[in-house]
Design an enzyme around this catalytic site. Structure first.
Site, PDB file in Angstrom:
ATOM      1  N   LYS A 215       5.138  59.796 -41.519  1.00 16.27           N
ATOM      2  CA  LYS A 215       3.874  59.063 -41.391  1.00 16.27           C
ATOM      3  C   LYS A 215       2.743  59.886 -42.005  1.00 16.27           C
ATOM      4  CE  LYS A 215       1.098  57.045 -37.676  1.00 16.27           C
ATOM      5  NZ  LYS A 215       1.095  56.703 -36.244  1.00 16.27           N
ATOM      6  N   GLU A 221       8.744  70.461 -40.776  1.00 11.82           N
ATOM      7  CA  GLU A 221      10.187  70.339 -40.973  1.00 11.82           C
ATOM      8  C   GLU A 221      10.498  69.404 -42.135  1.00 11.82           C
ATOM      9  OE1 GLU A 221       8.535  70.033 -38.154  1.00 11.82           O
ATOM     10  OE2 GLU A 221       9.644  70.860 -36.449  1.00 11.82           O
ATOM     11  N   GLY A 277       4.950  56.921 -34.022  1.00 12.43           N
ATOM     12  CA  GLY A 277       6.222  57.401 -34.576  1.00 12.43           C
ATOM     13  C   GLY A 277       7.431  56.888 -33.804  1.00 12.43           C
ATOM     14  N   ARG A 278       7.376  57.009 -32.470  1.00  8.89           N
ATOM     15  CA  ARG A 278       8.551  56.645 -31.678  1.00  8.89           C
ATOM     16  C   ARG A 278       8.691  55.124 -31.520  1.00  8.89           C
ATOM     17  NH1 ARG A 278       4.779  59.415 -29.090  1.00  8.89           N
ATOM     18  NH2 ARG A 278       3.685  58.567 -27.267  1.00  8.89           N
ATOM     19  N   GLU A 363       8.307  61.216 -24.441  1.00  9.58           N
ATOM     20  CA  GLU A 363       7.091  61.521 -25.192  1.00  9.58           C
ATOM     21  C   GLU A 363       5.989  60.530 -24.786  1.00  9.58           C
ATOM     22  OE1 GLU A 363       7.010  61.406 -29.614  1.00  9.58           O
ATOM     23  OE2 GLU A 363       6.826  63.568 -29.477  1.00  9.58           O
ATOM     24  N   HIS A 394      34.117  61.699 -17.159  1.00  9.52           N
ATOM     25  CA  HIS A 394      34.982  62.886 -17.047  1.00  9.52           C
ATOM     26  C   HIS A 394      34.163  64.158 -17.131  1.00  9.52           C
ATOM     27  CE1 HIS A 394      38.655  60.445 -17.341  1.00  9.52           C
ATOM     28  NE2 HIS A 394      37.818  59.620 -17.947  1.00  9.52           N
ATOM     29  N   LYS A 514       3.520  73.792 -32.148  1.00  8.98           N
ATOM     30  CA  LYS A 514       3.424  73.676 -33.613  1.00  8.98           C
ATOM     31  C   LYS A 514       2.409  74.679 -34.157  1.00  8.98           C
ATOM     32  CE  LYS A 514       3.892  68.683 -34.290  1.00  8.98           C
ATOM     33  NZ  LYS A 514       3.174  67.533 -34.803  1.00  8.98           N
TER      34      LYS A 514
HETATM   35  C1  G6Q Z   1       6.330  60.188 -32.324  1.00  8.48           C
HETATM   36  C2  G6Q Z   1       5.720  61.464 -32.651  1.00  8.48           C
HETATM   37  C3  G6Q Z   1       6.577  62.387 -33.501  1.00  8.48           C
HETATM   38  C4  G6Q Z   1       6.540  62.087 -34.993  1.00  8.48           C
HETATM   39  C5  G6Q Z   1       7.138  63.264 -35.753  1.00  8.48           C
HETATM   40  C6  G6Q Z   1       7.177  63.039 -37.247  1.00  8.48           C
HETATM   41  O1  G6Q Z   1       5.827  59.320 -31.659  1.00  8.48           O
HETATM   42  O2  G6Q Z   1       4.479  61.248 -33.185  1.00  8.48           O
HETATM   43  O3  G6Q Z   1       7.915  62.431 -33.096  1.00  8.48           O
HETATM   44  O4  G6Q Z   1       7.231  60.915 -35.271  1.00  8.48           O
HETATM   45  O5  G6Q Z   1       6.406  64.434 -35.472  1.00  8.48           O
HETATM   46  O6  G6Q Z   1       5.911  62.819 -37.756  1.00  8.48           O
HETATM   47  P1  G6Q Z   1       5.698  62.336 -39.228  1.00  8.48           P
HETATM   48  O7  G6Q Z   1       6.316  60.997 -39.381  1.00  8.48           O
HETATM   49  O8  G6Q Z   1       4.229  62.318 -39.462  1.00  8.48           O
HETATM   50  O9  G6Q Z   1       6.402  63.342 -40.121  1.00  8.48           O
END
Ligand code: G6Q
Length: 550
Positions: A215, A221, A277-278, A363, A394, A514
């Site tokens: 996003k 990462e 994001g989620r 989250e 199990h 972070k």
């Molecule tokens: C989700 C969070 C988080 C996000 C990641 C990736 O709700 O905001 O998990 O999706 O940190 O972020 P980017 O899509 O910006 O790389």
């Protein structure tokens, strides 16, 4: 006081009438046993069910009476759940700390409908991105889209993390049955180089397309992996920067950074700040899903989401699947002190579903202050966890059956299997029903003794029972039913967050680590002994790592 922030007019949770009534009610029902509740109402197992929008929910094996349910519904009303649902669907900026609308429901709104944000109907934009994804997906599948050397694309690697990874991975695994088996799909998320190395080690770069899903297009990462992918691609293709345009596409809201990376913005698929994001697996972040299962299946998945959206928006709370599930979680969490919820899909294709739900739930609702910023005085988001059945039986089920903690469980099962094989499916489903029965009813000392068990062994073999569970039974796992299941949990989370008066849509708790990592990276890389300003433990670990690493 919460009025201004929530727009619901709701009192602080501990002051709500239904909350107080539930506290008193809890004292009356806390020691009731499911054995007695079922014995005194032979139709309980039929009554306490909801069958709507293609989802059958049996919630009869929860520690509730009719009065509990009435009070929980009253709590939802007093908490302004209805107003808050409407505010979300109207595109109001209910994510108050980020001043954003929360409109994942717009991602699956049918063409021709209207949801307005800042004076603009966003539904046409959603469909224009979907159309662009469809065109791209068709070009990749037909071979019209070619790599730098003229070969068609056979491998797709999604690079993303968190919300830009967990949904795509889960959906790919869940819908593998519907996927194009001639193509290979992989997912790289971790900044651990092993993730990258293993994902590409047997692939031909000439046939490999990277989807950079971010996003913000700034995530450490993802950008680190994206740069490694670009270097790998260029090295293996003997390519120039121009080849990047053939092997990389981007999913992002940040056009400037996408262009700076060398990706042609014609091959960028956008989304919007009102998609968290989620909550984004059904946005362009789902491009890998669409490439795997095809545009028609992807749209069927969106339709499944939408059916549950409509159900959540319109069904009375007493018959509302996500609302009921959310209220039952609140009941067990806040009154019985349950700290976790186990999600147990009896479907191997859903093996990543619990991991996906961990982000969605924790989250969202792992929050310690109300919308107003006041410290909460009650527990919020429970810990979600789980594994597919029967494997978990199990392993950790022992603790669910006989441990000292109360663990409400969501069992998820499908009446029809996608892979009929002898008796396998009946055996699988027999285990679902057996587990919920055992959890609810247990086995008394008398029953254990009657089996001829020696006296000393009896306590070890007793099952107290009275352990709550939901059973979700769906006809078959399809793209449509997957959409329904995800939406069910999205709105379940929303219901819980509304009751707790918290913001389910921000995630400030991930920021501190972070920022500290950014400070530590140069300290680990420095060749010279630098003065370290951390605590003695962190300083010592940094020094030790620097000594050992080369
Ligand atoms: C989700 C969070 C988080 C996000 C990641 C990736 O709700 O905001 O998990 O999706 O940190 O972020 P980017 O899509 O910006 O790389």
């Amino acid at each position: 006081m919460a009025t201004q922030a929530t727009g619901t007019g709701a009192e602080a949770l501990p002051k709500r009438k239904a909350w107080k009534a539930l506290q008193e009610h809890y004292e009356k029902v806390r020691s009731l046993h499911l054995r007695d509740l079922f014995a005194s109402d032979p139709r309980r197992g039929e009554r306490m069910t909801v069958d709507d929008a293609g989802i059958f929910l049996d919630y009869s094996k929860n520690r509730v009476t009719d009065e509990t349910l009435q009070l929980l519904v009253q709590l939802a009303e007093e908490s302004g759940l209805r107003e808050r649902i409407d505010a979300m669907f109207r595109g109001e900026k209910i994510n108050i700390t980020e001043k954003r609308a929360v409109l994942h429901v717009a991602l699956r709104a049918p063409k021709g409908t209207s949801i307005v944000v800042d004076g603009e109907n966003v539904v046409p934009e959603v469909h224009s991105v979907l159309d662009k994804m469809t065109g791209f997906s068709n070009r990749v599948h037909s071979g019209a889209w070619k790599g730098h050397t003229g070969k068609r694309i056979r491998n797709v690697i999604n690079i993303g993390i968190g919300g830009s990874d967990l949904g795509p991975v889960m959906a790919y695994e869940a819908l593998k049955h519907y996927s194009d088996r001639a193509m290979t799909f992989r997912f790289i998320s971790n900044v651990d180089g092993t993730d990258f190395a293993e994902a590409v080690q047997d692939l031909d770069a000439a046939e490999t397309l990277f989807i950079i899903s971010s996003k913000t297009f700034t995530t450490l990462e993802t950008m680190t992996n994206a740069h490694s992918a670009r270097a790998w691609s260029l090295a293996n293709l003997g390519g120039t920067e121009l080849s990047v345009a053939k092997h990389f596409v981007a999913i992002s809201t940040n056009e400037k950074e996408v262009a700076a990376f060398g990706i042609d913005t014609a091959n960028m698929f956008g989304f919007w700040d009102w998609v968290g994001g989620r909550y984004s697996m059904d946005s362009a972040i789902g491009l890998s899903t669409m490439l795997a299962i095809g545009p028609d299946h992807f749209r069927a998945m969106l339709d499944g989401f939408h059916q549950i959206d409509e159900h959540f928006r319109t069904a009375p709370f007493a018959r509302n699947l996500p609302a009921l599930m959310g209220l039952l979680s609140v009941w067990h969490n806040n009154f019985f002190g349950a700290e976790t919820v186990a999600v147990l899909p009896y479907e191997q294709y859903l093996k990543r579903f619990p991991a996906y739900l961990q982000q969605l739930t924790m989250e969202s609702n792992g929050k310690h202050v109300t919308l107003e910023g006041a410290e909460v005085t009650y527990p919020t988001g429970p810990i979600y966890w789980g594994e597919p059945g029967t494997n978990g039986q199990h392993s950790f089920y022992q603790l669910i059956h006989q441990g000292t903690r109360l663990i409400p469980c969501d069992f998820i099962a499908f009446a029809k299997t996608l892979n009929p094989l002898g008796q396998h499916h009946d055996m699988l489903i027999a285990n679902v029903f057996a587990q919920t029965e055992a959890l609810a009813f247990g086995k008394t000392p008398e029953q254990v003794k009657a089996e001829g068990t020696p006296e000393w062994l009896v306590p070890h073999r007793v099952f107290a029972g009275n352990r709550p569970s939901n059973t979700i039974l769906v006809e078959r796992l399809t793209p449509e039913t997957l959409g329904k299941l995800v939406a069910l949990y999205e709105h379940n989370v929303f219901t819980q967050g509304t009751i707790w008066d918290i913001n389910s849509f921000d995630q400030w708790g991930v920021e501190l680590g972070k920022a500290l990592a950014q400070r530590i990276i140069p300290e680990l890389e420095s060749r010279e002994e630098t003065t370290l300003g951390h605590d003695s433990s962190t300083n010592n670990l940094i020094r030790r790592y620097r000594r050992l690493k080369d």
